[in-house]
Design a protein around this motif. Structure first.
Motif, PDB file in Angstrom:
ATOM      1  N   CYS A 130      76.374  75.931 125.181  1.00 60.26           N
ATOM      2  CA  CYS A 130      75.313  75.985 124.763  1.00 60.26           C
ATOM      3  C   CYS A 130      76.138  76.952 123.537  1.00 60.26           C
ATOM      4  O   CYS A 130      75.672  76.940 122.174  1.00 60.26           O
ATOM      5  CB  CYS A 130      74.276  77.678 124.971  1.00 60.26           C
ATOM      6  SG  CYS A 130      72.420  76.187 125.769  1.00 60.26           S
ATOM      7  N   VAL A 131      77.062  76.989 123.824  1.00 59.51           N
ATOM      8  CA  VAL A 131      78.153  77.613 122.609  1.00 59.51           C
ATOM      9  C   VAL A 131      78.049  76.405 122.002  1.00 59.51           C
ATOM     10  O   VAL A 131      78.635  76.954 120.800  1.00 59.51           O
ATOM     11  CB  VAL A 131      79.612  77.609 123.554  1.00 59.51           C
ATOM     12  CG1 VAL A 131      80.463  78.627 122.138  1.00 59.51           C
ATOM     13  CG2 VAL A 131      79.235  79.251 124.326  1.00 59.51           C
TER      14      VAL A 131
ATOM     15  N   THR B 114      63.694  80.320 116.982  1.00 53.25           N
ATOM     16  CA  THR B 114      64.394  79.778 116.891  1.00 53.25           C
ATOM     17  C   THR B 114      64.782  79.791 115.351  1.00 53.25           C
ATOM     18  O   THR B 114      65.782  78.930 115.456  1.00 53.25           O
ATOM     19  CB  THR B 114      64.563  78.341 117.822  1.00 53.25           C
ATOM     20  OG1 THR B 114      64.151  79.065 119.112  1.00 53.25           O
ATOM     21  CG2 THR B 114      64.995  76.643 117.342  1.00 53.25           C
TER      22      THR B 114
ATOM     23  N   ARG C  63      71.350  78.280 119.792  1.00 53.09           N
ATOM     24  CA  ARG C  63      72.246  78.881 120.320  1.00 53.09           C
ATOM     25  C   ARG C  63      71.980  80.309 121.043  1.00 53.09           C
ATOM     26  O   ARG C  63      71.954  80.257 122.374  1.00 53.09           O
ATOM     27  CB  ARG C  63      72.971  79.431 119.830  1.00 53.09           C
ATOM     28  CG  ARG C  63      75.000  79.481 120.326  1.00 53.09           C
ATOM     29  CD  ARG C  63      76.046  80.207 120.285  1.00 53.09           C
ATOM     30  NE  ARG C  63      76.084  79.438 118.537  1.00 53.09           N
ATOM     31  CZ  ARG C  63      77.613  79.481 118.470  1.00 53.09           C
ATOM     32  NH1 ARG C  63      78.143  80.863 117.832  1.00 53.09           N
ATOM     33  NH2 ARG C  63      77.667  78.404 117.119  1.00 53.09           N
ATOM     34  N   VAL C  64      71.622  81.307 120.332  1.00 52.31           N
ATOM     35  CA  VAL C  64      70.868  82.455 121.197  1.00 52.31           C
ATOM     36  C   VAL C  64      70.211  82.230 122.006  1.00 52.31           C
ATOM     37  O   VAL C  64      69.502  82.373 122.757  1.00 52.31           O
ATOM     38  CB  VAL C  64      71.203  83.297 120.132  1.00 52.31           C
ATOM     39  CG1 VAL C  64      70.185  84.754 120.613  1.00 52.31           C
ATOM     40  CG2 VAL C  64      72.176  83.585 119.734  1.00 52.31           C
TER      41      VAL C  64
ATOM     42  N   PRO D  19      74.561  74.691 117.116  1.00 51.19           N
ATOM     43  CA  PRO D  19      74.440  75.491 115.688  1.00 51.19           C
ATOM     44  C   PRO D  19      73.851  77.078 115.830  1.00 51.19           C
ATOM     45  O   PRO D  19      73.430  77.579 117.092  1.00 51.19           O
ATOM     46  CB  PRO D  19      73.426  74.775 114.881  1.00 51.19           C
ATOM     47  CG  PRO D  19      73.184  73.396 115.934  1.00 51.19           C
ATOM     48  CD  PRO D  19      73.523  73.371 116.786  1.00 51.19           C
ATOM     49  N   ALA D  20      75.151  77.902 115.559  1.00 52.88           N
ATOM     50  CA  ALA D  20      74.315  79.033 114.974  1.00 52.88           C
ATOM     51  C   ALA D  20      73.168  79.720 114.485  1.00 52.88           C
ATOM     52  O   ALA D  20      72.543  80.825 115.184  1.00 52.88           O
ATOM     53  CB  ALA D  20      75.515  79.569 115.200  1.00 52.88           C
ATOM     54  N   LYS D  21      72.833  79.189 113.524  1.00 56.74           N
ATOM     55  CA  LYS D  21      72.059  79.364 112.909  1.00 56.74           C
ATOM     56  C   LYS D  21      70.899  78.699 111.988  1.00 56.74           C
ATOM     57  O   LYS D  21      71.675  77.312 112.001  1.00 56.74           O
ATOM     58  CB  LYS D  21      72.356  80.370 111.808  1.00 56.74           C
ATOM     59  CG  LYS D  21      73.190  81.198 112.239  1.00 56.74           C
ATOM     60  CD  LYS D  21      73.986  82.018 110.928  1.00 56.74           C
ATOM     61  CE  LYS D  21      74.269  83.655 111.045  1.00 56.74           C
ATOM     62  NZ  LYS D  21      74.915  84.831 109.844  1.00 56.74           N
TER      63      LYS D  21
ATOM     64  N   GLY E 240      67.980  80.688 115.193  1.00 56.75           N
ATOM     65  CA  GLY E 240      69.100  79.949 115.233  1.00 56.75           C
ATOM     66  C   GLY E 240      68.585  79.506 116.753  1.00 56.75           C
ATOM     67  O   GLY E 240      68.330  80.484 117.747  1.00 56.75           O
TER      68      GLY E 240
ATOM     69  N   SER F  26      74.959  68.830 116.383  1.00 56.59           N
ATOM     70  CA  SER F  26      73.471  69.156 116.104  1.00 56.59           C
ATOM     71  C   SER F  26      73.091  67.927 117.783  1.00 56.59           C
ATOM     72  O   SER F  26      72.466  68.490 118.189  1.00 56.59           O
ATOM     73  CB  SER F  26      72.633  69.350 115.452  1.00 56.59           C
ATOM     74  OG  SER F  26      72.347  67.513 114.449  1.00 56.59           O
TER      75      SER F  26
ATOM     76  N   THR G 182      70.907  80.069 125.487  1.00 52.85           N
ATOM     77  CA  THR G 182      71.627  81.010 125.691  1.00 52.85           C
ATOM     78  C   THR G 182      70.274  81.421 127.121  1.00 52.85           C
ATOM     79  O   THR G 182      70.570  81.269 127.984  1.00 52.85           O
ATOM     80  CB  THR G 182      72.615  81.381 125.012  1.00 52.85           C
ATOM     81  OG1 THR G 182      73.640  80.035 124.927  1.00 52.85           O
ATOM     82  CG2 THR G 182      73.391  81.851 126.587  1.00 52.85           C
TER      83      THR G 182
END
Length: 479
Positions: free
Chosen positions: A461-462, A334, A340-341, A465-467, A338, A275, A344
């Motif tokens: 950004c990949v 967010t 990441r999305v 953390p995704a979630k 999460g 993170s 991005t």
């Protein structure tokens, strides 16, 4: 971009955290806006104080270097004196220095007072995030809280030049500093009454070796980057030599700090956390894109479209409006899906809305460009919230100040790097320009580089953390 049906509803933000965020915003407005308000006044200050632009540039450079010296010490100072005491002290120092700047009798005195002001700003800037995040009992609402507390940081680079232009158009330059005083006074009164009192943790010993490595290292990098704007760019001895020395000192600091994380000035081992590390990398690039573009945009309107400084600043208002409009949505999503999305998507919007400037010329409609800036600001606001919030996921209360310092410095150095690089690119392209079309093409090249920053940021950004994480920082005690 909609939350998934399986995403749990985020708990409400505690009332104490909301109050803390509002109090910090009032005091923080003066600090964040001041650095960008003054940037538009350098020519005026040079004329009124009868010095060269290269001399008066130290009004900004001295402030920037003072930040570099001070920010690394804030984590230790908070542990030693307590966050509330440190915030109040920083506000008083910043206010006194602002008054002194407004009363400066020559360039030397103004530069000296700006250095003191930079020390106050260096105390307050990382503390804004730290004191707010330490009031959050769970990671599920970090996005919404960051949307509030980072408001000055998002709008400062955009609206600061506008405020500065308005002040200079109808008043004298001392008002650039007097405008800070009401915010500091009101911010102090609110902080005195409403900020939760946190006692020192007893960490009385300062990491002197770390301080002698980290602060001069940051100063060297920031000083070298500030000299890149002159003739010769990165080839200047006063640019590359301080940068290399600064990097060497920071590398030595990292080696020193990793061997003693419990007592280090800044706990750099946090960069190994996904993170914190990914957030810092993206903040570096977002700082480069944000501050680099803020160099290009007003100059584009002035040089290519022939506007004066005030009109150029006013043309940037839609970007601030866009950033303001996206903050609530960015914080909400967010927390729900999460970082990441959200980050991005924000970078995609930001990059796409920069492309029209890379294709623009003297005949491009200003109304079209203002509409583009509205969209660009929306993307910019959507980027900053998730990237800043994700750095604090899963951290203990004692680790939060170190994460604030690391991410603040990443954005600060990234901004200095982006500004320096785009300045060199622009100057090298303008050097061979003999017509208005040639100058417009020079800006096109620089804006394509700004687009490149966003593309690299999308790739990084990949790693975010995704979630939303299930873990949470240690909550602050109720007071």
């Amino acid at each position: 971009m909609t939350p998934t049906s399986s995403a749990p509803a985020a708990p409400p933000i505690p009332r104490s955290a909301i109050i803390t965020a509002m109090v910090l915003i009032v005091g923080g407005i003066a600090v964040i806006f001041d650095s960008t308000i003054v940037s538009i006044a350098l020519d005026t200050l040079a004329r009124d104080l009868n010095v060269s632009v290269s001399t008066i540039q130290w009004v900004s450079t001295g402030y920037l270097l003072a930040l570099g010296v001070t920010i690394p010490v804030v984590g230790w100072a908070q542990a030693r004196f307590g966050g509330k005491r440190l915030w109040l002290s920083g506000l008083v120092l910043f206010m006194v220095a602002s008054i002194a700047c407004s009363l400066a009798w020559n360039a030397t005195s103004l530069i000296a007072f700006r250095v003191v002001q930079g020390v106050g700003g260096g105390i307050l800037m990382p503390l804004m995030a730290t004191l707010a995040i330490q009031q959050v009992p769970g990671a599920a609402n970090l996005g919404r809280l960051m949307a509030m507390v980072s408001l000055p940081a998002a709008l400062g680079p955009i609206l600061g030049p506008v405020v500065g232009g308005i002040i200079l158009n109808w008043g004298d330059w001392p008002w650039l500093f007097w405008v800070n005083v009401p915010f500091c006074v009101i911010g102090f009164a609110l902080a005195w009454k409403f900020l939760p009192a946190d006692e020192p943790t007893g960490r009385a010993r300062l990491d002197t070796v770390g301080l002698l490595l980290a602060s001069p290292g940051l100063v060297g990098i920031l000083y070298g980057l500030s000299n890149v704007h002159g003739d010769g760019g990165f080839a200047r001895t006063d640019a590359w030599l301080p940068i290399l020395l600064g990097i060497a000192l920071l590398a030595a600091f990292v080696v020193w700090a990793t061997r003693r994380p419990a007592t280090a000035l800044v706990d750099v081992s946090l960069l190994a956390r996904r993170s914190v590390g990914s957030s810092s990398a993206v903040l570096f690039l977002s700082g480069a894109s944000l501050y680099g573009s803020m160099l290009l945009l007003p100059l584009f309107f002035q040089i290519v479209h022939g506007t004066d400084a005030l009109k150029a600043a006013l043309l940037l208002i839609p970007q601030g409006v866009g950033a303001l409009l996206s903050r609530t949505l960015a914080g909400k999503y967010t927390d729900a899906i999460g970082a990441r999305v959200v980050a991005t998507v924000g970078f995609v919007i930001m990059g796409a809305a920069t492309i029209p400037f890379a294709l623009a010329d003297a005949d491009t409609s200003q109304w079209w460009l203002m509409a583009v800036l509205l969209v660009r600001g929306f993307g910019m606001g959507a980027v900053m919230i998730p990237v800043m919030a994700v750095a604090y996921i899963g951290l203990d209360r004692a680790e939060i100040p170190h994460a604030s310092i690391i991410t603040r410095l990443a954005q600060q150095v990234g901004g200095a790097f982006g500004t320096a690089l785009l300045a060199v690119i622009l100057e090298s392209s303008v050097a061979g320009a003999h017509s208005l079309a040639d100058r417009a093409h020079a800006f096109d090249v620089a804006f394509w580089w700004a687009v490149g920053f966003t593309v690299v940021a999308i790739v990084i950004c990949v790693a975010l953390p995704a979630k939303p994480a299930a873990t949470a920082p240690t909550p602050a005690p109720e007071v």
